[in-house]
Motif scaffolding. Structure first.
Motif, PDB file in Angstrom:
ATOM      1  N   MET A  65      -0.573 -18.355 -11.469  1.00  0.00           N
ATOM      2  CA  MET A  65      -1.028 -16.986 -11.485  1.00  0.00           C
ATOM      3  C   MET A  65       0.070 -16.123 -12.116  1.00  0.00           C
ATOM      4  O   MET A  65       1.248 -16.263 -11.812  1.00  0.00           O
ATOM      5  N   LEU A  66      -0.342 -15.232 -12.969  1.00  0.00           N
ATOM      6  CA  LEU A  66       0.583 -14.308 -13.609  1.00  0.00           C
ATOM      7  C   LEU A  66       0.984 -13.228 -12.625  1.00  0.00           C
ATOM      8  O   LEU A  66       0.161 -12.739 -11.842  1.00  0.00           O
ATOM      9  N   GLU A  67       2.247 -12.878 -12.657  1.00  0.00           N
ATOM     10  CA  GLU A  67       2.757 -11.876 -11.719  1.00  0.00           C
ATOM     11  C   GLU A  67       3.624 -10.881 -12.474  1.00  0.00           C
ATOM     12  O   GLU A  67       4.430 -11.268 -13.315  1.00  0.00           O
ATOM     13  N   ILE A  68       3.445  -9.594 -12.180  1.00  0.00           N
ATOM     14  CA  ILE A  68       4.271  -8.545 -12.761  1.00  0.00           C
ATOM     15  C   ILE A  68       4.956  -7.825 -11.610  1.00  0.00           C
ATOM     16  O   ILE A  68       4.296  -7.372 -10.674  1.00  0.00           O
ATOM     17  N   VAL A  69       6.279  -7.722 -11.684  1.00  0.00           N
ATOM     18  CA  VAL A  69       7.043  -7.057 -10.634  1.00  0.00           C
ATOM     19  C   VAL A  69       7.362  -5.636 -11.096  1.00  0.00           C
ATOM     20  O   VAL A  69       7.947  -5.435 -12.153  1.00  0.00           O
ATOM     21  N   LEU A  70       6.950  -4.662 -10.286  1.00  0.00           N
ATOM     22  CA  LEU A  70       7.210  -3.264 -10.613  1.00  0.00           C
ATOM     23  C   LEU A  70       8.628  -2.877 -10.216  1.00  0.00           C
ATOM     24  O   LEU A  70       9.205  -3.453  -9.294  1.00  0.00           O
ATOM     25  N   THR A  71       9.167  -1.876 -10.900  1.00  0.00           N
ATOM     26  CA  THR A  71      10.446  -1.328 -10.476  1.00  0.00           C
ATOM     27  C   THR A  71      10.223  -0.601  -9.148  1.00  0.00           C
ATOM     28  O   THR A  71       9.085  -0.319  -8.766  1.00  0.00           O
ATOM     29  N   ASP A  72      11.295  -0.284  -8.453  1.00  0.00           N
ATOM     30  CA  ASP A  72      11.159   0.441  -7.182  1.00  0.00           C
ATOM     31  C   ASP A  72      10.440   1.769  -7.388  1.00  0.00           C
ATOM     32  O   ASP A  72       9.587   2.160  -6.591  1.00  0.00           O
ATOM     33  N   GLU A  73      10.764   2.460  -8.474  1.00  0.00           N
ATOM     34  CA  GLU A  73      10.131   3.751  -8.768  1.00  0.00           C
ATOM     35  C   GLU A  73       8.635   3.579  -9.025  1.00  0.00           C
ATOM     36  O   GLU A  73       7.813   4.336  -8.519  1.00  0.00           O
ATOM     37  N   GLN A  74       8.273   2.570  -9.817  1.00  0.00           N
ATOM     38  CA  GLN A  74       6.869   2.311 -10.108  1.00  0.00           C
ATOM     39  C   GLN A  74       6.113   1.943  -8.832  1.00  0.00           C
ATOM     40  O   GLN A  74       4.999   2.417  -8.599  1.00  0.00           O
ATOM     41  N   ALA A  75       6.709   1.091  -8.015  1.00  0.00           N
ATOM     42  CA  ALA A  75       6.060   0.670  -6.775  1.00  0.00           C
ATOM     43  C   ALA A  75       5.832   1.861  -5.855  1.00  0.00           C
ATOM     44  O   ALA A  75       4.776   1.972  -5.221  1.00  0.00           O
ATOM     45  N   LYS A  76       6.803   2.762  -5.783  1.00  0.00           N
ATOM     46  CA  LYS A  76       6.651   3.951  -4.939  1.00  0.00           C
ATOM     47  C   LYS A  76       5.495   4.822  -5.429  1.00  0.00           C
ATOM     48  O   LYS A  76       4.694   5.317  -4.642  1.00  0.00           O
ATOM     49  N   MET A  77       5.397   4.977  -6.744  1.00  0.00           N
ATOM     50  CA  MET A  77       4.319   5.780  -7.317  1.00  0.00           C
ATOM     51  C   MET A  77       2.957   5.157  -7.013  1.00  0.00           C
ATOM     52  O   MET A  77       2.014   5.851  -6.626  1.00  0.00           O
ATOM     53  N   VAL A  78       2.848   3.863  -7.170  1.00  0.00           N
ATOM     54  CA  VAL A  78       1.574   3.174  -6.957  1.00  0.00           C
ATOM     55  C   VAL A  78       1.186   3.190  -5.477  1.00  0.00           C
ATOM     56  O   VAL A  78       0.040   3.471  -5.129  1.00  0.00           O
ATOM     57  N   THR A  79       2.132   2.915  -4.602  1.00  0.00           N
ATOM     58  CA  THR A  79       1.796   2.833  -3.178  1.00  0.00           C
ATOM     59  C   THR A  79       1.517   4.188  -2.548  1.00  0.00           C
ATOM     60  O   THR A  79       0.875   4.257  -1.507  1.00  0.00           O
ATOM     61  N   SER A  80       1.989   5.260  -3.163  1.00  0.00           N
ATOM     62  CA  SER A  80       1.730   6.589  -2.604  1.00  0.00           C
ATOM     63  C   SER A  80       0.517   7.253  -3.242  1.00  0.00           C
ATOM     64  O   SER A  80       0.111   8.341  -2.831  1.00  0.00           O
ATOM     65  N   ALA A  81      -0.091   6.613  -4.232  1.00  0.00           N
ATOM     66  CA  ALA A  81      -1.233   7.198  -4.936  1.00  0.00           C
ATOM     67  C   ALA A  81      -2.478   7.233  -4.054  1.00  0.00           C
ATOM     68  O   ALA A  81      -2.758   6.295  -3.309  1.00  0.00           O
ATOM     69  N   LEU A  82      -3.207   8.332  -4.141  1.00  0.00           N
ATOM     70  CA  LEU A  82      -4.477   8.471  -3.431  1.00  0.00           C
ATOM     71  C   LEU A  82      -5.648   8.484  -4.410  1.00  0.00           C
ATOM     72  O   LEU A  82      -6.804   8.568  -4.000  1.00  0.00           O
ATOM     73  N   LYS A  83      -5.340   8.410  -5.683  1.00  0.00           N
ATOM     74  CA  LYS A  83      -6.344   8.334  -6.744  1.00  0.00           C
ATOM     75  C   LYS A  83      -5.998   7.138  -7.616  1.00  0.00           C
ATOM     76  O   LYS A  83      -4.859   6.677  -7.614  1.00  0.00           O
ATOM     77  N   PRO A  84      -6.968   6.631  -8.391  1.00  0.00           N
ATOM     78  CA  PRO A  84      -6.674   5.496  -9.265  1.00  0.00           C
ATOM     79  C   PRO A  84      -5.514   5.794 -10.218  1.00  0.00           C
ATOM     80  O   PRO A  84      -5.329   6.926 -10.672  1.00  0.00           O
ATOM     81  N   VAL A  85      -4.719   4.765 -10.502  1.00  0.00           N
ATOM     82  CA  VAL A  85      -3.562   4.872 -11.389  1.00  0.00           C
ATOM     83  C   VAL A  85      -3.875   4.102 -12.664  1.00  0.00           C
ATOM     84  O   VAL A  85      -4.203   2.915 -12.615  1.00  0.00           O
ATOM     85  N   GLN A  86      -3.777   4.775 -13.791  1.00  0.00           N
ATOM     86  CA  GLN A  86      -4.004   4.131 -15.075  1.00  0.00           C
ATOM     87  C   GLN A  86      -2.732   3.380 -15.485  1.00  0.00           C
ATOM     88  O   GLN A  86      -1.638   3.931 -15.428  1.00  0.00           O
ATOM     89  N   VAL A  87      -2.882   2.129 -15.897  1.00  0.00           N
ATOM     90  CA  VAL A  87      -1.747   1.307 -16.308  1.00  0.00           C
ATOM     91  C   VAL A  87      -1.819   1.148 -17.829  1.00  0.00           C
ATOM     92  O   VAL A  87      -2.846   0.730 -18.370  1.00  0.00           O
ATOM     93  N   LYS A  88      -0.710   1.509 -18.516  1.00  0.00           N
ATOM     94  CA  LYS A  88      -0.669   1.457 -19.980  1.00  0.00           C
ATOM     95  C   LYS A  88       0.523   0.625 -20.441  1.00  0.00           C
ATOM     96  O   LYS A  88       1.493   0.459 -19.712  1.00  0.00           O
ATOM     97  N   ASP A  89       0.452   0.154 -21.676  1.00  0.00           N
ATOM     98  CA  ASP A  89       1.594  -0.520 -22.268  1.00  0.00           C
ATOM     99  C   ASP A  89       2.455   0.514 -22.989  1.00  0.00           C
ATOM    100  O   ASP A  89       2.161   1.711 -22.967  1.00  0.00           O
ATOM    101  N   GLY A  90       3.526   0.068 -23.649  1.00  0.00           N
ATOM    102  CA  GLY A  90       4.446   0.961 -24.338  1.00  0.00           C
ATOM    103  C   GLY A  90       3.851   1.658 -25.552  1.00  0.00           C
ATOM    104  O   GLY A  90       4.425   2.599 -26.079  1.00  0.00           O
ATOM    105  N   LYS A  91       2.687   1.201 -26.004  1.00  0.00           N
ATOM    106  CA  LYS A  91       2.013   1.817 -27.155  1.00  0.00           C
ATOM    107  C   LYS A  91       0.859   2.711 -26.724  1.00  0.00           C
ATOM    108  O   LYS A  91       0.003   3.061 -27.518  1.00  0.00           O
ATOM    109  N   ASP A  92       0.828   3.038 -25.442  1.00  0.00           N
ATOM    110  CA  ASP A  92      -0.166   3.946 -24.858  1.00  0.00           C
ATOM    111  C   ASP A  92      -1.576   3.332 -24.784  1.00  0.00           C
ATOM    112  O   ASP A  92      -2.559   4.050 -24.705  1.00  0.00           O
TER     113      ASP A  92
END
Length: 72
Positions: free
Chosen positions: A1-28
């Motif tokens: 299974m593929l796994e992506i580890v978020l940075t601490d800052e990213q993880a905090k943003m995702v876990t505190s979100a109450l609305k869907p979070v859009q995930v983008k690559d570096g090219k938007d």
């Protein structure tokens, strides 16, 4: 299974979100969406329940009630 580890800052943003979070690559480019378990509506409902005068029961109390119903 593929796994992506978020940075601490990213993880905090995702876990505190109450609305869907859009995930983008570096090219938007949109790669997908992270949908939180708890929505704003869930939090509002929980606050409403906490503020009510309804009785509260512990997990053990509920389980004991269920066991007593099984014995009947």
């Amino acid at each position: 299974m593929l796994e992506i580890v978020l940075t601490d800052e990213q993880a905090k943003m995702v876990t505190s979100a109450l609305k869907p979070v859009q995930v983008k690559d570096g090219k938007d480019h949109v790669l997908g969406w992270f949908t939180p378990i708890w929505t704003e509506e869930d939090v509002a409902r929980a606050k409403q329940i906490l503020a009510s005068d309804q009785p509260w029961f512990t997990t053990e109390q509920v389980l004991e009630k269920l066991r007593s119903l099984e014995r009947q």
